[in-house]
Design a protein around this motif. Sequence first.
Motif, PDB file in Angstrom:
ATOM      1  N   UNK A 267       1.011 -75.349  53.091  1.00 20.92           N
ATOM      2  CA  UNK A 267       0.839 -76.803  53.065  1.00 20.92           C
ATOM      3  C   UNK A 267       2.156 -77.489  53.413  1.00 20.92           C
ATOM      4  N   UNK A 268       3.250 -76.974  52.861  1.00 17.77           N
ATOM      5  CA  UNK A 268       4.561 -77.585  53.168  1.00 17.77           C
ATOM      6  C   UNK A 268       4.849 -77.494  54.659  1.00 17.77           C
ATOM      7  N   UNK A 269       4.546 -76.333  55.231  1.00 15.91           N
ATOM      8  CA  UNK A 269       4.795 -76.159  56.667  1.00 15.91           C
ATOM      9  C   UNK A 269       3.854 -77.039  57.486  1.00 15.91           C
ATOM     10  N   UNK A 270       2.635 -77.144  57.044  1.00 12.20           N
ATOM     11  CA  UNK A 270       1.670 -78.028  57.707  1.00 12.20           C
ATOM     12  C   UNK A 270       2.204 -79.462  57.735  1.00 12.20           C
ATOM     13  N   UNK A 271       2.905 -79.832  56.655  1.00 15.61           N
ATOM     14  CA  UNK A 271       3.463 -81.182  56.569  1.00 15.61           C
ATOM     15  C   UNK A 271       4.818 -81.283  57.278  1.00 15.61           C
ATOM     16  N   UNK A 272       5.137 -80.259  58.050  1.00 21.07           N
ATOM     17  CA  UNK A 272       6.346 -80.310  58.881  1.00 21.07           C
ATOM     18  C   UNK A 272       7.621 -79.973  58.135  1.00 21.07           C
ATOM     19  N   UNK A 273       7.511 -79.490  56.907  1.00 20.37           N
ATOM     20  CA  UNK A 273       8.706 -79.178  56.119  1.00 20.37           C
ATOM     21  C   UNK A 273       9.113 -77.732  56.389  1.00 20.37           C
ATOM     22  N   UNK A 299       9.410 -85.900  59.042  1.00 22.27           N
ATOM     23  CA  UNK A 299       9.042 -84.641  59.714  1.00 22.27           C
ATOM     24  C   UNK A 299       7.526 -84.405  59.726  1.00 22.27           C
ATOM     25  N   UNK A 300       6.779 -85.253  59.063  1.00 20.23           N
ATOM     26  CA  UNK A 300       5.321 -85.014  59.023  1.00 20.23           C
ATOM     27  C   UNK A 300       4.771 -85.209  60.435  1.00 20.23           C
ATOM     28  N   UNK A 301       4.083 -84.221  60.970  1.00 18.69           N
ATOM     29  CA  UNK A 301       3.631 -84.321  62.367  1.00 18.69           C
ATOM     30  C   UNK A 301       2.562 -85.395  62.553  1.00 18.69           C
ATOM     31  N   UNK A 306      -4.468 -76.876  62.192  1.00 20.41           N
ATOM     32  CA  UNK A 306      -4.978 -75.893  61.244  1.00 20.41           C
ATOM     33  C   UNK A 306      -3.921 -75.606  60.186  1.00 20.41           C
ATOM     34  N   UNK A 307      -4.385 -75.238  59.017  1.00 22.86           N
ATOM     35  CA  UNK A 307      -3.470 -74.850  57.943  1.00 22.86           C
ATOM     36  C   UNK A 307      -3.140 -73.373  58.143  1.00 22.86           C
ATOM     37  N   UNK A 308      -1.866 -73.038  58.285  1.00 23.81           N
ATOM     38  CA  UNK A 308      -1.528 -71.645  58.607  1.00 23.81           C
ATOM     39  C   UNK A 308      -1.573 -70.770  57.358  1.00 23.81           C
ATOM     40  N   UNK A 309      -2.757 -70.665  56.763  1.00 29.21           N
ATOM     41  CA  UNK A 309      -2.873 -70.007  55.456  1.00 29.21           C
ATOM     42  C   UNK A 309      -2.477 -68.546  55.483  1.00 29.21           C
ATOM     43  N   UNK A 310      -2.926 -67.860  56.506  1.00 30.02           N
ATOM     44  CA  UNK A 310      -2.756 -66.408  56.466  1.00 30.02           C
ATOM     45  C   UNK A 310      -1.422 -65.932  57.028  1.00 30.02           C
ATOM     46  N   UNK A 311      -0.628 -66.866  57.527  1.00 27.34           N
ATOM     47  CA  UNK A 311       0.606 -66.392  58.146  1.00 27.34           C
ATOM     48  C   UNK A 311       1.664 -66.048  57.117  1.00 27.34           C
ATOM     49  N   UNK A 312       2.435 -65.037  57.451  1.00 28.77           N
ATOM     50  CA  UNK A 312       3.490 -64.614  56.545  1.00 28.77           C
ATOM     51  C   UNK A 312       4.648 -65.584  56.580  1.00 28.77           C
ATOM     52  N   UNK A 313       5.598 -65.350  55.715  1.00 27.52           N
ATOM     53  CA  UNK A 313       6.763 -66.234  55.666  1.00 27.52           C
ATOM     54  C   UNK A 313       7.962 -65.392  55.317  1.00 27.52           C
ATOM     55  N   UNK A 314       9.097 -65.427  55.954  1.00 19.04           N
ATOM     56  CA  UNK A 314       9.319 -66.220  57.136  1.00 19.04           C
ATOM     57  C   UNK A 314       8.629 -65.570  58.327  1.00 19.04           C
ATOM     58  N   UNK A 315       8.530 -66.265  59.434  1.00 23.96           N
ATOM     59  CA  UNK A 315       7.825 -65.654  60.546  1.00 23.96           C
ATOM     60  C   UNK A 315       7.730 -66.573  61.706  1.00 23.96           C
ATOM     61  N   UNK A 316       6.637 -66.417  62.408  1.00 21.45           N
ATOM     62  CA  UNK A 316       6.434 -67.173  63.625  1.00 21.45           C
ATOM     63  C   UNK A 316       6.335 -68.662  63.305  1.00 21.45           C
TER      64      UNK A 316
END
Length: 334
Positions: A267-273, A299-301, A306-316
């Motif tokens: 969610x944080x990444x979705x919000x551009x953080x 930074x909010x786009x 899409x919400x990148x739920x399944x992606x690992x962190x850190x990563x792409x």
Amino acid sequence: MATNASLPIIGRFAPSPTGCLHSGSLVAAVGSYLMAKRGGGRWLLRLDDLDTARQVTGMADDIRRTLESFGLFWDGEVSCQSTNGDSYRQAFERLQQQGLLYPCGCSRKEIARAASAPHPDDDCIPYPGLCRDGIKSGAVVRSWRIRVPESEICFEDIRRGAICQNLANVCGDFAVRRGTDEYLYQLAVVVDDDLCGVNQVVRGDDLLSSTPRQIYLQRMLGIATPEYCHLPLVTGPDGSKLSKRDNLVSEQLGNLKGQEGQLLLSVLRFLGQDPPPELAGAACGDLLAWGVDCFDASRIPLRSGALPVQRGFPGSPSGGPGGRSINLLSPTRF
Ligand code: GLU
């Protein structure tokens, strides 16, 4: 325009207990929490239980539990629309005393028939004013409408920039109460936020087009206008609209086996953080503490995604909505 933006921030999250929280509501919860807390403010929880017919038993508890499992603890007591009936009535009477309201006997079908242009969606048909000069004698009152001016209502959205809407063109005189004693969302939300001193409204983009109606009501009621930030909507990976059913936070948590932190990070990444790599695998409390210190609304786009739920962190790259595609210099009109 009257604002109360110089006061300590009071933000809120106002879900309707008509279902479990979905990804979009989690985004609104996290965004509103962090924007209020980042500004040293309070964050309130209100259950929008006005529409009793659509409520589902147990959902209010489910929403509270889900928020708590993310460490999203609200300040003070939870409030409910169902206890605000007297305040809605007072606001209604205040509008009525100004001669702004009139009873309307039109059904949706009659409105659609009278509308000049074809409209794909009944909800978007501007009311053609059939009862503006008086309801037909003997007609049943289906709603009470407020007269809207021909002029534009403009405001500055923290994310979207200048927004202008001509209410007469977009919705026409809109309903604030049903024929019975049931008050409708646009009026209720204005009164609810005022009752709790809310001066910052952070919510999904789906409510952006309602905001000019709410600002108009605030002006007519002498209520200060909060600051607004409308957040990007969560879509499917192909940009499609997600149904609430397909997108329940509790199910995603089930898939992630209790890894609330991972979903919160998405969610944080979705919000551009961009939380630092050390926070990979961090618990919700640590992620929220980072957000309280570092959340950056600029930074909010602009685009939904899409919400990148399944992606690992850190990563792409985050997979969140990217790129600013809206011209911020000229107001968005709709
Ligand atoms: N209760 C509304 C909803 O769940 C949100 C109200 C608001 O944020 O103004 O969509």
